[in-house]
Design a protein around this motif. Sequence first.
Motif, PDB file in Angstrom:
ATOM      1  N   UNK A   1       0.833  -1.204   0.000  1.00 12.14           N
ATOM      2  CA  UNK A   1       0.000   0.000   0.000  1.00 12.14           C
ATOM      3  C   UNK A   1       0.870   1.257   0.000  1.00 12.14           C
ATOM      4  N   UNK A   2       2.032   1.208   0.662  1.00 15.33           N
ATOM      5  CA  UNK A   2       2.902   2.379   0.673  1.00 15.33           C
ATOM      6  C   UNK A   2       3.401   2.699  -0.722  1.00 15.33           C
ATOM      7  N   UNK A   3       3.674   1.670  -1.524  1.00 17.45           N
ATOM      8  CA  UNK A   3       4.131   1.884  -2.899  1.00 17.45           C
ATOM      9  C   UNK A   3       3.043   2.578  -3.724  1.00 17.45           C
ATOM     10  N   UNK A   4       1.790   2.161  -3.530  1.00 19.71           N
ATOM     11  CA  UNK A   4       0.683   2.790  -4.257  1.00 19.71           C
ATOM     12  C   UNK A   4       0.551   4.258  -3.866  1.00 19.71           C
ATOM     13  N   UNK A   5       0.621   4.536  -2.566  1.00 25.03           N
ATOM     14  CA  UNK A   5       0.496   5.917  -2.087  1.00 25.03           C
ATOM     15  C   UNK A   5       1.654   6.763  -2.616  1.00 25.03           C
ATOM     16  N   UNK A   6       2.862   6.257  -2.487  1.00 28.56           N
ATOM     17  CA  UNK A   6       4.045   6.997  -2.958  1.00 28.56           C
ATOM     18  C   UNK A   6       3.946   7.315  -4.446  1.00 28.56           C
ATOM     19  N   UNK A   7       3.638   6.311  -5.260  1.00 29.15           N
ATOM     20  CA  UNK A   7       3.575   6.512  -6.711  1.00 29.15           C
ATOM     21  C   UNK A   7       2.441   7.450  -7.111  1.00 29.15           C
ATOM     22  N   UNK A   8       1.292   7.325  -6.437  1.00 27.16           N
ATOM     23  CA  UNK A   8       0.150   8.190  -6.754  1.00 27.16           C
ATOM     24  C   UNK A   8       0.451   9.633  -6.388  1.00 27.16           C
ATOM     25  N   UNK A   9       1.050   9.836  -5.225  1.00 25.68           N
ATOM     26  CA  UNK A   9       1.410  11.204  -4.807  1.00 25.68           C
ATOM     27  C   UNK A   9       2.453  11.799  -5.754  1.00 25.68           C
ATOM     28  N   UNK A  10       3.424  10.991  -6.171  1.00 25.76           N
ATOM     29  CA  UNK A  10       4.430  11.487  -7.110  1.00 25.76           C
ATOM     30  C   UNK A  10       3.788  11.892  -8.438  1.00 25.76           C
ATOM     31  N   UNK A  11       2.777  11.141  -8.849  1.00 30.03           N
ATOM     32  CA  UNK A  11       2.078  11.466 -10.098  1.00 30.03           C
ATOM     33  C   UNK A  11       1.330  12.792  -9.966  1.00 30.03           C
ATOM     34  N   UNK A  12       0.741  13.064  -8.787  1.00 30.40           N
ATOM     35  CA  UNK A  12       0.083  14.351  -8.563  1.00 30.40           C
ATOM     36  C   UNK A  12       1.075  15.510  -8.739  1.00 30.40           C
TER      37      UNK A  12
END
Length: 307
Positions: free
Chosen positions: A244-255
Amino acid sequence: MEFNHKSVLLNEAIDALSVRKNGIYLDATAGGGGHSSKIVEKLDGTGRLIALDRDPDAVTVLRSRFDGNENVTVVNDVFDNVKSVIESNGLTCVDGILADLGVSSYQLDSAERGFSFHKDAPLDMRMSKSGFSAYDAVNTLSYPELAKIINEYGEERFASSIAKNIVRTREKKPIETTFELCDIISASMPAKAKRDGHPARRTFQAIRIYVNRELDMLEGALNDMFDVLSPGGVLAVITFHSLEDRIVKNTFNEFCRGCICPKDFPVCVCGRTPRGRLPFKSISPSPEEVESNPRSRSARLRAVVKL
């Protein structure tokens, strides 16, 4: 009803939200209300908090805890319905959202909920207390499905062996309890592999994630949460495992990503600009918090500010 739970990264999460006294906030996984209470402390009579949780036991506790507080609205729903929750409460946007993705201590310590491999109980693991359960998963899913779930969601090296033994066992009788499942998992692993923590930890994590659709709903929910933030609003998320941390990190980076033109383009033609910024990389619990609450050891706090 006792809903004992130590809120992880409590002060750090509240600081990340930068709560304004007249702001509107959403606690997307309110649980026992620890983070919510800290948010409410910072609000005045014009501020507002929506305390959301999918667990009906948590909702009962939240309604009792905030009874008579006109600043707080308690909602029983899942966080991937955040847009409809915001709209149904007469809002178009909020100033901050917090999502603590961990299983609460109450859920782990309540044997009858079937989350813990330390307590013998009927297999359940449903955060909502309704729908498809862990019992259904281990007794109806095919070998390939079980192996895939345990491998991908639990990152378990012995997923194939565990899945095979689950299928073999249930051919004789249904697998009904947490300890029955623990015994099957333990018997599927070599002795050396069982020295590194409880042998059932990864498989229980995998089944819980599958039953509650935790990863399936996460990326879409993060996008919806970011969409309903007002400019300058903050989305803060606490994770407890690498998936889940990978999903959050990647999604935030995309923002926060700007131009996506090829590097050899002399000028930008895509016109894309960052939608957010990261106020910090990530925050982990202090040694003191881990000592007082060992369950916090894997937690990570990430945040993104909407531009």
